[in-house]
Design an enzyme around this catalytic site. Structure first.
Site, PDB file in Angstrom:
ATOM      1  N   LYS A  37      -7.765 -15.353   2.224  1.00  0.00           N
ATOM      2  CA  LYS A  37      -6.430 -15.048   1.704  1.00  0.00           C
ATOM      3  C   LYS A  37      -5.665 -14.135   2.669  1.00  0.00           C
ATOM      4  CE  LYS A  37      -6.092 -14.102  -2.646  1.00  0.00           C
ATOM      5  NZ  LYS A  37      -6.327 -13.394  -3.935  1.00  0.00           N
ATOM      6  N   TYR A  57       0.835  -1.201   0.000  1.00  0.00           N
ATOM      7  CA  TYR A  57       0.000   0.000   0.000  1.00  0.00           C
ATOM      8  C   TYR A  57       0.874   1.258   0.000  1.00  0.00           C
ATOM      9  CZ  TYR A  57      -3.797  -3.170   1.455  1.00  0.00           C
ATOM     10  OH  TYR A  57      -4.728  -4.185   1.527  1.00  0.00           O
ATOM     11  N   ASP A  66     -10.575  -3.649   8.659  1.00  0.00           N
ATOM     12  CA  ASP A  66      -9.345  -3.429   7.896  1.00  0.00           C
ATOM     13  C   ASP A  66      -8.686  -2.134   8.350  1.00  0.00           C
ATOM     14  OD1 ASP A  66      -7.349  -3.815   5.864  1.00  0.00           O
ATOM     15  OD2 ASP A  66      -8.862  -4.843   4.661  1.00  0.00           O
ATOM     16  N   TRP A 122     -13.000 -12.146  -6.179  1.00  0.00           N
ATOM     17  CA  TRP A 122     -14.178 -12.651  -5.459  1.00  0.00           C
ATOM     18  C   TRP A 122     -15.444 -12.585  -6.301  1.00  0.00           C
ATOM     19  CZ3 TRP A 122     -12.150 -15.732  -2.630  1.00  0.00           C
ATOM     20  CH2 TRP A 122     -11.098 -15.453  -1.762  1.00  0.00           C
ATOM     21  N   HIS A 156      -2.228 -16.882   4.335  1.00  0.00           N
ATOM     22  CA  HIS A 156      -1.132 -17.203   3.412  1.00  0.00           C
ATOM     23  C   HIS A 156      -0.111 -16.062   3.301  1.00  0.00           C
ATOM     24  CE1 HIS A 156      -2.824 -15.478  -0.664  1.00  0.00           C
ATOM     25  NE2 HIS A 156      -2.890 -14.598   0.311  1.00  0.00           N
ATOM     26  N   ASN A 183       4.560 -16.733  -5.371  1.00  0.00           N
ATOM     27  CA  ASN A 183       4.212 -15.316  -5.307  1.00  0.00           C
ATOM     28  C   ASN A 183       4.229 -14.807  -3.868  1.00  0.00           C
ATOM     29  OD1 ASN A 183       3.410 -12.908  -6.737  1.00  0.00           O
ATOM     30  ND2 ASN A 183       1.439 -13.110  -5.714  1.00  0.00           N
TER      31      ASN A 183
END
Length: 346
Positions: A253, A148, A211, A165, A256, A303
Site C-alpha cells: 500500500k 502525521y 520508514d 494486516w 497507491h 479515498n
C-alpha cells in the site's frame, strides 16, 4: 427496453444513502465500548446496564443497540426482565479491542479522520487533489506530513494499518513462495504487522522496516518487541535517502499513494539496490482491467483522491510501472480478498 419501473431504484438509492448511517452506527458502538463491555461481562446485558456502565443515556443506548441488532453486530434475547443484548461472533472477533483480529483501530481512524476528508469529496473531484487543507487546516503538498500532523494522529494511522494486516497480511505473503528471499526490506513498513507476519511464515528470513525516523521510534516503542530478533529497523525517507541492498523489497500500500512518475522514481531506486535475482513484492488492491470493479477498490481510489497524490490501479498498470523501472518477469496473484500481490524480478 424496460422502463425504470422494472428496476428497484428507490431501494438501491435508500441503501446507498444509508451507507454513511450504517458505518457511523458501527463506529460509534466501537468508540463507546459496547462490544468490549459485552465481551468482558461474559453474559448478556440489558440496555440500561450497558448505558450505566458506559455513561450513556438510556434512550440513546437502546436505539444504538437495536440498530446493531439490525446490522447483525449484536443479538437480542427477550426475557421476562426485558431485552438482553450480546455480541455476535463477528463483533467478538473483529470489533473488540482485545481480539488479535480486531479492526477497532482502523475504524476509529476512518471515523475520526477519513470521514472529515470525505466531507470535501466534491471539492477533491473538482480540483483533483487531497483535502487536508479544508479538513484540518494543514498543507496538502506533503500528504504524509499532513497525515502525521501530530504524534496522536500518526499513532492512530499506524495502529489502523496494523489491524488491516492482522487479517490480510497472510493472504498476500503466501501468494508467492517467498522462502528463497532471506534478506527483506519492508519499505514504509509502519507498525510492523506485515513484517511480523512475514517472519512468522518464513522463519529463515529477516525483515528490516524502513520508514521515517518518527515512525520507526513509535514502532519500536508501541508495536515491535525487542525480542523479535528477525525484525530490524532503518530510519530514512526512501525517496530521498539511500535504499540498502536486499534480496526482496516489500511495498505494501505504498505505490497507491503516489502518481506514476513518483512510483517509477521509487521503483527505479529499488531496482538499482536489489540484488541480482531478487525482486519486489507489491501489495495493492487491484482494479479490474476495464476498471468496472471491485467496488471496494473503486472506493479506495476515491479515498486516495481525498487523502494522497495517488490512485488504485489495474495489474497491467502496475506491471507497466515495474517494467519502466527495469523489472523483468512479473507475476500477478489475485487473492480474492481485499489486497492482491504482484512480484517483479530483477
Amino acid at each position: 427496453m424496460g422502463s425504470t419501473e422494472d428496476l428497484d431504484y428507490p431501494q438501491i438509492i435508500v441503501q446507498y444513502s444509508n451507507g454513511f448511517l450504517i458505518s457511523k452506527v458501527m463506529f460509534t458502538a466501537c468508540e463507546l465500548g459496547v462490544f468490549d463491555l459485552l465481551l468482558e461481562s461474559g453474559k448478556p446485558l440489558s440496555s440500561d446496564a450497558i448505558a450505566a456502565h458506559l455513561g450513556a443515556s438510556t434512550i440513546g443506548m437502546r436505539r444504538l443497540l437495536d440498530a446493531c441488532v439490525g446490522l447483525k453486530l449484536l443479538a437480542v434475547e427477550m426475557t421476562q426482565e426485558g431485552a438482553l443484548y450480546r455480541n455476535t461472533e463477528i463483533s467478538n472477533v473483529y470489533l473488540t479491542k482485545s481480539s488479535p483480529k480486531s479492526q477497532y483501530h482502523i475504524m476509529m481512524y476512518y471515523s475520526n479522520t477519513v470521514y472529515l476528508c470525505w466531507q470535501y469529496l466534491a471539492d477533491a473531484v473538482r480540483e483533483g487533489r487531497n483535502q487536508y487543507e479544508r479538513a484540518f487546516g494543514v498543507s496538502s503538498k506533503d500528504p504524509f506530513g499532513a497525515m502525521y500532523r501530530s504524534d496522536e494522529e500518526m499513532l492512530k494511522f499506524m495502529a489502523g494499518q496494523n489491524s488491516v494486516w492482522s487479517i490480510c497480511g497472510r493472504d498476500v505473503l503466501v501468494a508467492f513462495d517467498l522462502s528463497p528471499f532471506t534478506q527483506i526490506y519492508d519499505l514504509g513498513g509502519g507498525g510492523g504487522a506485515l513484517a511480523q507476519e512475514c517472519v512468522s511464515l518464513y522463519p529463515n528470513s529477516t525483515v528490516t522496516i524502513y520508514d521515517l525516523p518518527k515512525v520507526v521510534q513509535v514502532a519500536k516503542e508501541q508495536f515491535v518487541s525487542p525480542e523479535e530478533r528477525q525484525i530490524a529497523f532503518h530510519e530514512g525517507d526512501f525517496f530521498n535517502d539511500l535504499i540498502p541492498e536486499a534480496e526482496l523489497y516489500i511495498l505494501s500500500k505504498i505505490l497507491h499513494d503516489w502518481d506514476d512518475d513518483k512510483c517509477i522514481q521509487l521503483l527505479t531506486k529499488v531496482h538499482k539496490a536489489c540484488k541480482p535475482g531478487g525482486g519486489v513484492l507489491l501489495v495493492e488492491s487491484l482494479l479490474n482491467e476495464d476498471k468496472s470493479g471491485p467496488v471496494e477498490t473503486q472506493l479506495y481510489s476515491m479515498n486516495m483522491l481525498v487523502q494522497t497524490e495517488g490512485k488504485e490501479r489495474t495489474a497491467a498498470e502496475y506491471s507497466k510501472l515495474l517494467e519502466a523501472a527495469g523489472f523483468g518477469v512479473i507475476q500477478v496473484k489475485r487473492t480474492g480478498k481485499l489486497y492482491d500481490a504482484i512480484l517483479g524480478r530483477k
